[in-house]
Write a protein that holds these residues in place. Structure first.
Motif, PDB file in Angstrom:
ATOM      1  N   UNK A  44       0.816  -1.206   0.000  1.00 56.65           N
ATOM      2  CA  UNK A  44       0.000   0.000   0.000  1.00 56.65           C
ATOM      3  C   UNK A  44       0.855   1.265   0.000  1.00 56.65           C
ATOM      4  N   UNK A  45       2.085   1.161   0.497  1.00 58.91           N
ATOM      5  CA  UNK A  45       2.970   2.322   0.608  1.00 58.91           C
ATOM      6  C   UNK A  45       4.182   2.189  -0.311  1.00 58.91           C
ATOM      7  N   UNK A  46       4.794   1.004  -0.318  1.00 61.43           N
ATOM      8  CA  UNK A  46       6.034   0.788  -1.056  1.00 61.43           C
ATOM      9  C   UNK A  46       5.735   0.521  -2.536  1.00 61.43           C
ATOM     10  N   UNK A  47       6.459   1.203  -3.396  1.00 56.48           N
ATOM     11  CA  UNK A  47       6.277   1.063  -4.837  1.00 56.48           C
ATOM     12  C   UNK A  47       7.453   0.350  -5.506  1.00 56.48           C
ATOM     13  N   UNK A  93       9.558   4.366  -2.410  1.00 52.75           N
ATOM     14  CA  UNK A  93       8.217   4.913  -2.566  1.00 52.75           C
ATOM     15  C   UNK A  93       8.132   6.281  -1.945  1.00 52.75           C
ATOM     16  N   UNK A  94       6.933   6.666  -1.542  1.00 57.97           N
ATOM     17  CA  UNK A  94       6.749   7.976  -0.923  1.00 57.97           C
ATOM     18  C   UNK A  94       7.511   8.086   0.390  1.00 57.97           C
ATOM     19  N   UNK A  95       7.623   6.985   1.100  1.00 55.58           N
ATOM     20  CA  UNK A  95       8.360   6.971   2.371  1.00 55.58           C
ATOM     21  C   UNK A  95       9.466   5.935   2.282  1.00 55.58           C
TER      22      UNK A  95
END
Length: 389
Positions: free
Chosen positions: A96-99, A251-253
Motif C-alpha cells: 500500500x505504501x512501497x512502490x 516509494x513515498x516513504x
C-alpha cells in the motif's frame, strides 16, 4: 520442511541412515533415521569387535546386542536438502505504501560456472510471480529477475564478475524502471578493477512486491509439485562470499528495511539486522563464518581480536548441517552396555534385489565413571630381581 519424497525415477536401490545422537551413554535412547528405496526393512543392533575392512586385515567381527529388540519398519525415501543460505521470514514490505525495492550487496563469487543459476539476494516468489532476484546465470553473467504477477521478466547483462574478487551491486526497481550499478572493487594490492557499469532499463510491466515477503541470501525459492502438493524449496545456491547486505523500500516513504553486518554474532547461526527494525535472519546448513571480508587488511589473523575484517560469510551449494530426516524407529541401549563402537544393521526384507540392499548405521557408547573403574587395567607388579652390588 518435509524430507519424505517419492523415489525418483531410475534411482538405484539404496538404504542409508544415521543415528541421532551418535554418541550416547548406557541406557540412552537413539533415533534411527533411514532413507530407503525398499518397501520394508529389518534391523538388528551389534557391538563392533573388529571393524577393520582392508584386503589383508582380519575379518570383521560383531556381537549382537540381544537386549535391543530387532524389528521391521516400512521403508521410505528421504532427501537431504543441501546447500547453505540465510533466510529472513519477512522483510516488512507494504504494497500500500512501497512502490519498489532495492538491494545492495557485496559479492565474491568462487564458482561462476556452476551449471545452474546462483542467487545473491532474492524475495522472488515463483508461485505468485512477485518480488525481485539478482544473481548469476549458468555462465556467470549477472542477471536480474523481476516478478510482475503475470510473468517473471529476466534481464541478462554481459558482466561476469571476477572470481575471488569483490564486486558491489546496487539494484533498484520502482514501477517499470530498473537501475543496476555494478562496481568492481580493488582491495589492498589487487590490480585495478574494471570500470563500473550503470544500467537503466524500462521493464515490460511494473514490479509486484508481494505480501509477507520472505528474503533469502545465497539462494532462492523454486516451486515443485510433490505428491500432488506444491512446495517452495531452496534452490539456486550461491558458491562464494557475501557481505554488507542492505534492503530498502522505495516509494513515498523510502526506508531501510534491513541492513546486515555479518561481523556481529560470528559464533552463532543468526545474522544481525543493524537497521533497528530487528529483522534477524538465520543461517541454514552452516555456511562458513569468520572468513576474510572487504575490510581485512592482514593486521589481525584471529577474528576474535578484530571481527571487522571477517565480516563475510562463505556459502556453498553442498553444505549440509542437519539433514533433519524423520525418525523411522528408536532403540534403547542396555544400562550395562560396554563402551565402544556399535552399529544398527539395516537390510531390505524382500529378496529382490539380490543380494539384499543393506547399510550399517554407526554410533558410539561412551564409558561411564563406573565402567572406567571396573575396566581399568591393573598395573603389572614389579619383578623381583637380584640387587646390584
Amino acid at each position: 520442511m518435509s524430507t519424505v519424497y517419492p523415489v525418483p525415477e531410475n534411482y538405484p536401490s539404496e538404504i542409508i541412515g544415521y543415528a541421532q545422537p551418535w554418541i550416547v551413554d548406557p541406557g540412552d535412547s537413539i533415533d534411527i533415521k533411514v532413507s530407503s528405496t525398499e518397501p520394508e526393512i529389518k534391523h538388528r543392533t551389534f557391538r563392533v569387535l573388529q571393524g577393520t575392512q582392508c584386503e589383508d586385515g582380519p575379518e570383521p567381527q560383531y556381537e549382537e546386542i540381544t537386549a535391543v529388540p530387532h524389528g521391521r519398519c516400512p521403508g521410505r525415501f528421504q532427501l537431504a536438502h543441501q546447500g547453505s543460505y540465510a533466510v529472513v521470514s519477512d522483510i516488512g514490505l507494504d504494497e500500500a505504501v512501497d512502490k519498489g525495492l532495492g538491494f545492495s550487496v557485496c559479492v565474491q563469487p568462487w564458482m561462476n560456472q556452476a551449471g545452474h543459476h546462483q542467487a545473491f539476494i532474492s524475495n522472488l516468489n515463483p508461485s505468485s510471480k512477485t518480488g525481485l532476484w539478482i544473481g548469476l546465470d549458468e555462465l556467470g553473467h549477472i542477471i536480474v529477475q523481476v516478478g510482475q504477477e503475470a510473468k517473471i521478466q529476466t534481464i541478462t547483462t554481459d558482466f561476469v564478475p571476477s572470481e575471488r574478487r569483490w564486486t558491489k551491486l546496487e539494484l533498484n526497481v520502482q514501477a517499470e524502471e530498473l537501475q543496476l550499478d555494478i562496481r568492481p572493487l580493488a582491495l589492498g594490492l589487487e590490480p585495478p578493477a574494471s570500470n563500473p557499469i550503470v544500467l537503466n532499463l524500462s521493464l515490460d510491466a511494473p514490479i509486484r512486491l508481494g505480501h509477507a515477503s520472505e528474503l533469502l541470501l545465497a539462494a532462492s525459492r523454486t516451486s515443485k509439485t510433490i505428491n500432488g502438493a506444491s512446495r517452495l524449496l531452496a534452490s539456486s545456491h550461491f558458491n562464494g562470499r557475501l557481505e554488507s547486505v542492505m534492503i530498502t523500500a522505495i516509494g513515498e516513504a523510502s526506508q531501510t528495511l534491513a541492513s546486515y553486518d555479518f561481523s556481529i554474532g560470528i559464533a552463532t547461526d543468526k545474522i544481525t539486522d543493524t537497521s533497528g527494525s530487528n529483522r534477524t535472519g538465520r543461517l541454514i546448513n552452516a555456511p562458513s563464518r569468520a572468513v576474510k571480508g572487504m575490510l581485512w587488511d592482514g593486521s589481525a589473523t584471529d577474528w576474535t581480536r578484530d571481527a571487522r575484517g571477517y565480516g563475510a560469510i562463505h556459502f556453498h551449494e553442498d553444505d549440509l548441517d542437519d539433514a533433519e530426516w524423520q525418525t523411522d524407529f528408536s532403540i534403547t541401549m542396555p544400562s550395562d552396555a560396554r563402551s565402544g563402537v556399535y552399529v544398527v544393521h539395516l537390510e531390505s526384507v524382500s529378496v529382490a534385489p539380490s543380494p539384499p540392499v543393506s547399510d550399517q548405521v554407526v554410533f558410539f557408547v561412551r564409558p561411564t565413571a563406573q565402567s572406567k573403574k571396573s575396566e581399568k587395567a591393573a598395573l603389572p607388579r614389579a619383578r623381583r630381581g637380584a640387587r646390584r652390588h
